[in-house]
Write a protein that holds these residues in place. Structure first.
Motif, PDB file in Angstrom:
ATOM      1  N   GLU A 105      45.318  40.554  32.737  1.00  0.00           N
ATOM      2  CA  GLU A 105      44.883  41.906  32.391  1.00  0.00           C
ATOM      3  C   GLU A 105      45.540  42.387  31.100  1.00  0.00           C
ATOM      4  O   GLU A 105      44.890  43.062  30.279  1.00  0.00           O
ATOM      5  CB  GLU A 105      45.187  42.851  33.546  1.00  0.00           C
ATOM      6  CG  GLU A 105      44.312  42.572  34.780  1.00  0.00           C
ATOM      7  CD  GLU A 105      44.627  43.485  35.952  1.00  0.00           C
ATOM      8  OE1 GLU A 105      45.803  43.931  36.058  1.00  0.00           O
ATOM      9  OE2 GLU A 105      43.719  43.745  36.764  1.00  0.00           O
ATOM     10  N   ASN A 108      43.764  40.644  28.235  1.00  0.00           N
ATOM     11  CA  ASN A 108      42.419  41.180  28.062  1.00  0.00           C
ATOM     12  C   ASN A 108      42.432  42.452  27.221  1.00  0.00           C
ATOM     13  O   ASN A 108      41.502  42.700  26.436  1.00  0.00           O
ATOM     14  CB  ASN A 108      41.777  41.475  29.419  1.00  0.00           C
ATOM     15  CG  ASN A 108      41.237  40.227  30.096  1.00  0.00           C
ATOM     16  OD1 ASN A 108      41.042  39.199  29.460  1.00  0.00           O
ATOM     17  ND2 ASN A 108      41.008  40.319  31.398  1.00  0.00           N
ATOM     18  N   ALA A 109      43.479  43.241  27.386  1.00  0.00           N
ATOM     19  CA  ALA A 109      43.583  44.483  26.622  1.00  0.00           C
ATOM     20  C   ALA A 109      43.747  44.201  25.128  1.00  0.00           C
ATOM     21  O   ALA A 109      43.383  45.028  24.293  1.00  0.00           O
ATOM     22  CB  ALA A 109      44.767  45.306  27.128  1.00  0.00           C
ATOM     23  N   THR A 111      42.734  40.948  23.596  1.00  0.00           N
ATOM     24  CA  THR A 111      41.700  40.045  23.075  1.00  0.00           C
ATOM     25  C   THR A 111      40.270  40.516  23.340  1.00  0.00           C
ATOM     26  O   THR A 111      39.322  39.913  22.846  1.00  0.00           O
ATOM     27  CB  THR A 111      41.866  38.637  23.679  1.00  0.00           C
ATOM     28  OG1 THR A 111      41.677  38.710  25.109  1.00  0.00           O
ATOM     29  CG2 THR A 111      43.245  38.076  23.384  1.00  0.00           C
ATOM     30  N   GLY A 112      40.113  41.568  24.112  1.00  0.00           N
ATOM     31  CA  GLY A 112      38.784  42.021  24.477  1.00  0.00           C
ATOM     32  C   GLY A 112      37.889  42.335  23.291  1.00  0.00           C
ATOM     33  O   GLY A 112      36.678  42.154  23.362  1.00  0.00           O
ATOM     34  N   GLY A 113      38.486  42.788  22.200  1.00  0.00           N
ATOM     35  CA  GLY A 113      37.694  43.134  21.030  1.00  0.00           C
ATOM     36  C   GLY A 113      37.627  42.059  19.970  1.00  0.00           C
ATOM     37  O   GLY A 113      37.089  42.289  18.870  1.00  0.00           O
ATOM     38  N   ASP A 168      41.769  34.148  29.948  1.00  0.00           N
ATOM     39  CA  ASP A 168      41.381  35.550  29.986  1.00  0.00           C
ATOM     40  C   ASP A 168      39.862  35.688  29.997  1.00  0.00           C
ATOM     41  O   ASP A 168      39.127  34.698  30.123  1.00  0.00           O
ATOM     42  CB  ASP A 168      42.028  36.322  28.827  1.00  0.00           C
ATOM     43  CG  ASP A 168      41.504  35.897  27.452  1.00  0.00           C
ATOM     44  OD1 ASP A 168      40.474  35.201  27.365  1.00  0.00           O
ATOM     45  OD2 ASP A 168      42.150  36.273  26.449  1.00  0.00           O
ATOM     46  N   ALA A 169      39.376  36.909  29.825  1.00  0.00           N
ATOM     47  CA  ALA A 169      37.943  37.161  29.895  1.00  0.00           C
ATOM     48  C   ALA A 169      37.168  36.566  28.729  1.00  0.00           C
ATOM     49  O   ALA A 169      35.933  36.463  28.786  1.00  0.00           O
ATOM     50  CB  ALA A 169      37.683  38.664  29.970  1.00  0.00           C
ATOM     51  N   ARG A 170      37.857  36.158  27.670  1.00  0.00           N
ATOM     52  CA  ARG A 170      37.199  35.527  26.531  1.00  0.00           C
ATOM     53  C   ARG A 170      37.307  34.007  26.570  1.00  0.00           C
ATOM     54  O   ARG A 170      36.778  33.319  25.697  1.00  0.00           O
ATOM     55  CB  ARG A 170      37.812  36.046  25.217  1.00  0.00           C
ATOM     56  CG  ARG A 170      37.746  37.554  25.039  1.00  0.00           C
ATOM     57  CD  ARG A 170      36.323  38.090  25.125  1.00  0.00           C
ATOM     58  NE  ARG A 170      35.435  37.463  24.147  1.00  0.00           N
ATOM     59  CZ  ARG A 170      35.350  37.835  22.865  1.00  0.00           C
ATOM     60  NH1 ARG A 170      36.088  38.836  22.426  1.00  0.00           N
ATOM     61  NH2 ARG A 170      34.517  37.226  22.049  1.00  0.00           N
ATOM     62  N   TYR A 195      33.908  32.317  35.129  1.00  0.00           N
ATOM     63  CA  TYR A 195      33.915  33.719  34.718  1.00  0.00           C
ATOM     64  C   TYR A 195      32.533  34.191  34.286  1.00  0.00           C
ATOM     65  O   TYR A 195      32.107  35.290  34.645  1.00  0.00           O
ATOM     66  CB  TYR A 195      34.912  33.931  33.582  1.00  0.00           C
ATOM     67  CG  TYR A 195      34.880  35.340  33.031  1.00  0.00           C
ATOM     68  CD1 TYR A 195      35.602  36.358  33.655  1.00  0.00           C
ATOM     69  CD2 TYR A 195      34.116  35.659  31.903  1.00  0.00           C
ATOM     70  CE1 TYR A 195      35.556  37.658  33.173  1.00  0.00           C
ATOM     71  CE2 TYR A 195      34.066  36.953  31.420  1.00  0.00           C
ATOM     72  CZ  TYR A 195      34.791  37.951  32.052  1.00  0.00           C
ATOM     73  OH  TYR A 195      34.735  39.237  31.582  1.00  0.00           O
ATOM     74  N   ILE A 233      38.053  38.987  35.833  1.00  0.00           N
ATOM     75  CA  ILE A 233      38.957  39.271  34.721  1.00  0.00           C
ATOM     76  C   ILE A 233      39.306  38.014  33.927  1.00  0.00           C
ATOM     77  O   ILE A 233      39.822  38.096  32.816  1.00  0.00           O
ATOM     78  CB  ILE A 233      40.264  39.939  35.204  1.00  0.00           C
ATOM     79  CG1 ILE A 233      41.010  39.021  36.187  1.00  0.00           C
ATOM     80  CG2 ILE A 233      39.970  41.300  35.820  1.00  0.00           C
ATOM     81  CD1 ILE A 233      42.398  39.525  36.554  1.00  0.00           C
TER      82      ILE A 233
END
Length: 246
Positions: A105, A108-109, A111-113, A168-170, A195, A233
């Motif tokens: 988590e 993700n905060a 690499t999310g963008g 992670d999510a990416r 995922y 996630i």
């Protein structure tokens, strides 16, 4: 034994060599039925361990015999059932540990963008560090608290679990028990079949020969979810020693 060798020329999966994605070596697929045959018969009556090991090594030494071996039928359903049981009994109990979920988590905060261009740059930097000896990016993945936890699970498995990757999510590495060949797993089944599919997705890989260690192993991959919302996630891949499945 003659009947077993005669059946090896029948239809089945072909030999394939590729990089396994978890480490820097080439893997060779071995049909599950043939792997199980050798495993169950290596110490059978009428043939000592050394003689059976010599038989297996000889088979891999000659192209003709190796081709016959890898043409053997593979009962995939049996392998999937064995891996599903191992997942539920030996992996699920620790896979959602707070140290793992919190690490995913937190990343993700960050690499999310990221754009795909940024991800490709990071993946290239990881590969360059593998060859140069520099390890800032690699160390951030292998030397964190989650990675230490993963290594403790590998050690506690007594050889059954050989390696673990958390993504992670990416599809970027969050924590790994060892050094992987790349940083981004997003173009591999371990991520795209988990995922990207949904919270309950599981992917079972082939049992493969690791040529660097001469051990058979299989990859079990699945989606990691937020324990409160159940939303995906990230993902986890666990490499399991083939013998642990039988």
């Amino acid at each position: 034994m003659k009947a077993a060798w005669a059946s090896l020329g029948q239809s089945g999966r072909s030999r394939e060599k590729r990089n396994c994605g978890m480490c820097r070596h080439v893997a060779i697929k071995l049909p599950l039925g043939l792997f199980s045959y050798f495993l169950s018969n290596r110490d059978g009556p009428g043939r000592c361990r050394s003689e059976r090991n010599t038989m297996i090594r000889t088979a891999f030494s000659f192209p003709l015999l190796a081709g016959l071996l890898f043409a053997a039928p593979a009962p995939a359903a049996d392998g999937d059932a064995a891996m599903a049981a191992f997942l539920e009994n030996a992996i699920r109990p620790w896979a959602a540990a707070p140290v793992v979920i919190e690490a995913v988590e937190a990343q993700n905060a960050v690499t999310g963008g990221y754009s795909q261009e940024k991800i490709d740059e990071l993946d290239a930097a990881w590969r360059a560090q593998l060859d140069s000896g520099s390890s800032d990016l690699i160390s951030a993945v292998t030397d964190n608290a989650a990675a230490e936890f993963l290594r403790s699970q590998v050690d506690a498995s007594n050889g059954k679990v050989t390696e673990v990757i958390v993504m992670d999510a990416r599809g970027l590495n969050v924590a790994t028990s060892g050094v992987t060949s790349d940083y981004w797993q997003g173009d591999e089944d371990k991520y795209s079949m988990t995922y990207s599919v949904g919270p309950d997705a599981v992917h079972f890989g082939e049992i493969e020969l690791d040529e660097s260690t001469q051990r058979y192993q299989a990859q079990i991959s699945f989606t990691l979810v937020d324990p409160d919302s159940g939303a995906p996630i990230g993902a986890m891949t666990v490499a399991v020693d083939g013998a642990a499945l039988f």
